[in-house]
Design an enzyme around this catalytic site. Structure first.
Site, PDB file in Angstrom:
ATOM      1  N   HIS A 133       0.871  -1.171   0.000  1.00  0.00           N
ATOM      2  CA  HIS A 133       0.000   0.000   0.000  1.00  0.00           C
ATOM      3  C   HIS A 133       0.916   1.231   0.000  1.00  0.00           C
ATOM      4  O   HIS A 133       2.024   1.176   0.532  1.00  0.00           O
ATOM      5  CB  HIS A 133      -0.826  -0.051   1.299  1.00  0.00           C
ATOM      6  CG  HIS A 133      -1.916   0.973   1.406  1.00  0.00           C
ATOM      7  ND1 HIS A 133      -1.668   2.289   1.728  1.00  0.00           N
ATOM      8  CD2 HIS A 133      -3.262   0.864   1.270  1.00  0.00           C
ATOM      9  CE1 HIS A 133      -2.827   2.939   1.782  1.00  0.00           C
ATOM     10  NE2 HIS A 133      -3.810   2.106   1.504  1.00  0.00           N
ATOM     11  N   CYS A 377      -4.721   2.394  -3.664  1.00  0.00           N
ATOM     12  CA  CYS A 377      -3.499   2.893  -3.024  1.00  0.00           C
ATOM     13  C   CYS A 377      -2.346   1.914  -3.188  1.00  0.00           C
ATOM     14  O   CYS A 377      -1.475   1.806  -2.313  1.00  0.00           O
ATOM     15  CB  CYS A 377      -3.712   3.218  -1.544  1.00  0.00           C
ATOM     16  SG  CYS A 377      -4.972   4.453  -1.259  1.00  0.00           S
TER      17      CYS A 377
END
Lengths: 419, 145
Positions: A133, A377
């Site tokens: 992420h 993300c």
């Protein structure tokens, strides 16, 4: 489902799940990896605290201050027990997992600290992975800019597994820290932490896990994992947003310099210098998210009462059901493992010729199915697979096979609209 | 079922059969615009001729049906038009997109682009519709500098 686990009873605890969407459609919430819904137990605990006990913590010498402090520190005990921390003082409350990751990154190459394990500069290396992420990528890029440390990363196999074939070349005596996801928020892959930790220990590197996607869904024990740092966030674990957790070995927290300066993190302050409170308070400057921490405590109580093994088993059955059901949709490609080995309840996919934003819009609008679309993300991971975006369905303890059926119906319709 | 109304037949038609797609020479300026929230991107070239004539608009990119169809419609409206007229259409299209569905679209100015009126009701998708149009505006400005 043979889990001894009553999903219909659980659903009644989550008021949002029974709301109607505009047009009278029921809600099919398949976006818990993004953020989970909240049970009445959490909502009521927070309401009750605001209503009856609220005051600032740690400094107010009155009844409300004492009650608030007790509840806040009680939440710390609950978190410590939940992740198997040897000491409650190893639990630092942050605002989210991102802050926890940044806190650790800022301990490196920081002139305010003098422990050699955190001394860093050109020639040293930090190792992450391609499936991270952004919150476990950008803090380390910033560290590299500040200190000249070299950022390196594990790649990801076509199947969506961490590629450890070059583990020994990547993690070396130059490595200061290895920071990877416990479970990928896109692929669902659960990473083989033991192998990475073993190698890191061999070369004297520290290890950090971004456990945002694992702690809410399966039993996680920091001692068993053998890592040095672990971060997760409350809002994905049926708790409120605004509260996250950093767990770190106590001796490391002592060695690390403070992150943010301010109230409550000090021991004594003069005009020209200060001394600091012991951990965890050293890392909790200012008035913390008090009621959010208490809400997180209630959330972990809720999950413990249901049982993390049962939650994991339920999600495993849902994931198996979904992987099977999605196979019938023409042009659908799962990005991530297509079997249940070391895999959590997150299924990301592409539909040939149809952009995920169009998929998400039709699913939401016609079927009330809430999924996440985009790069989640994790842009580098999408680049690795040569795609700009995916559609992601993610499951939690309150989801049902009927909801996966609704997703599949929706996807058939999406294909009809855009074919 | 509001979204179904957003996906007008004309939009789907342009998405499936984009007009003028592909980057072409010669050109006066080239721009690259991205929508960071969804990763949609477009590269656009503009070739201007005498008297403010828009000789060619060529583009390539990736994205959702709304962003791709918007580029295709823009190509049809701008190519062969003039800088002045096409920028007036951009102006009206932008006004429509930012209206949250509160203004009546001027079909005389917008032509086929009027099909995007429904997108204005979806704030998350307005940027998709505007991507190519903003890129065009940028490219024209650079061509005339």
């Amino acid at each position: 489902m043979e889990t001894g686990f009553d999903v219909e009873r659980i659903r009644k605890d989550f008021p949002a799940l029974s709301r109607e969407l505009p047009g009278g459609r029921p809600l099919v919430y398949l976006d818990s990896a993004n953020s989970s819904q909240k049970p009445t137990q959490v909502i009521e605990t927070m309401r009750e605290h605001f209503t009856t006990h609220y005051a600032n913590v740690g400094r107010a010498m009155h009844v409300l201050g004492a009650e608030s402090t007790e509840a806040y520190e009680g939440a710390r005990d609950k978190v410590a027990a939940f992740v198997g921390a040897p000491s409650r003082d190893e639990i630092v409350f942050t605002k989210n997992a991102s802050e926890a990751l940044n806190l650790v990154a800022y301990a490196f190459g920081n002139p305010a600290g003098d422990d050699p394990r955190f001394r860093i500069g050109p020639g040293d290396e930090v190792v992450i992975s391609e499936m991270e992420h952004h919150s476990n990528i950008v803090p380390w890029q910033l560290l590299a800019q500040r200190t000249g440390v070299t950022l390196r990363w594990f790649s990801v196999t076509d199947e969506g597994r961490l590629d450890l074939s070059n583990l020994d070349e990547l993690v070396t005596e130059r490595t200061k820290i290895v920071s990877i996801a416990h479970q990928s928020n896109v692929l669902g892959t659960v990473n083989p932490v033991d192998r990475v930790v073993a190698r890191a220990r061999e070369v004297g590197a520290l290890t950090m896990l971004d456990a945002s996607q694992s702690v809410p869904h399966r039993p996680v024990d920091v001692t068993e994992l053998g890592v040095d740092f672990l971060a997760f966030t409350g809002h994905k674990a049926v708790g409120p947003s605004g509260i996250g957790v950093l767990w770190a070995r106590g001796e490391l927290l002592e060695a690390m310099p403070p992150f943010l300066g301010g109230g409550e993190m000090i021991e004594a302050v003069w005009m020209d210098h200060s001394t600091y409170a012991p951990a965890p308070h050293k890392f909790e400057a200012g008035t913390p998210p008090i009621v959010e921490a208490i809400g997180l405590g209630a959330a972990l109580d809720y999950l413990s009462a249901v049982g993390l093994d049962a939650v994991a088993q339920h999600e495993r059955e849902l994931t198996g059901y979904a992987l099977e059901a999605l196979r019938e949709i023409e042009g659908l490609r799962v990005i991530g493992p297509e079997n249940l080995d070391e895999r959590g309840g997150v299924v990301s996919f592409t539909l040939e010729g149809i952009h995920p934003h169009d998929v998400g819009q039709i699913l939401d609008d016609n079927f009330g199915v809430a999924v996440r679309v985009g790069h989640h993300c994790a842009r580098p991971l999408h680049l690795r697979f040569g795609i700009p975006a995916t559609t992601r369905a993610s499951f939690y303890l309150y989801n049902t096979p009927a909801e996966i059926d609704a997703l599949v119906r929706g996807l058939h319709h999406v294909r009809k609209v855009f074919a | 079922m509001i979204a179904e109304s957003m996906y007008q037949e004309l939009i789907l038609e342009h998405y499936k059969h984009p007009q003028g797609r592909g980057l072409r020479d010669p050109y006066d300026s080239e721009v690259h615009h991205v929508n960071p929230t969804c990763g949609d991107e477009i590269t656009m070239r503009v070739k201007l001729g005498d008297g403010g004539k828009v000789e060619d608009v060529s583009y390539d990119g990736q994205g959702c049906s709304i962003s791709q169809a918007a580029a295709s419609v823009l190509y049809e409206l701008a190519t062969g038009s003039t800088v002045e007229d096409s920028l007036a259409v951009v102006e009206e299209f932008t006004r429509l997109m930012q209206s949250r569905g509160q203004v009546e679209a001027d079909e005389d100015v917008l032509g086929d682009a009027v099909a995007f009126a429904g997108v204005a009701k979806f704030p998350a998708r307005v940027k998709c519709a505007l991507l190519a149009w903003m890129a065009y505006k940028d490219a024209v400005v650079r061509s005339t500098e």
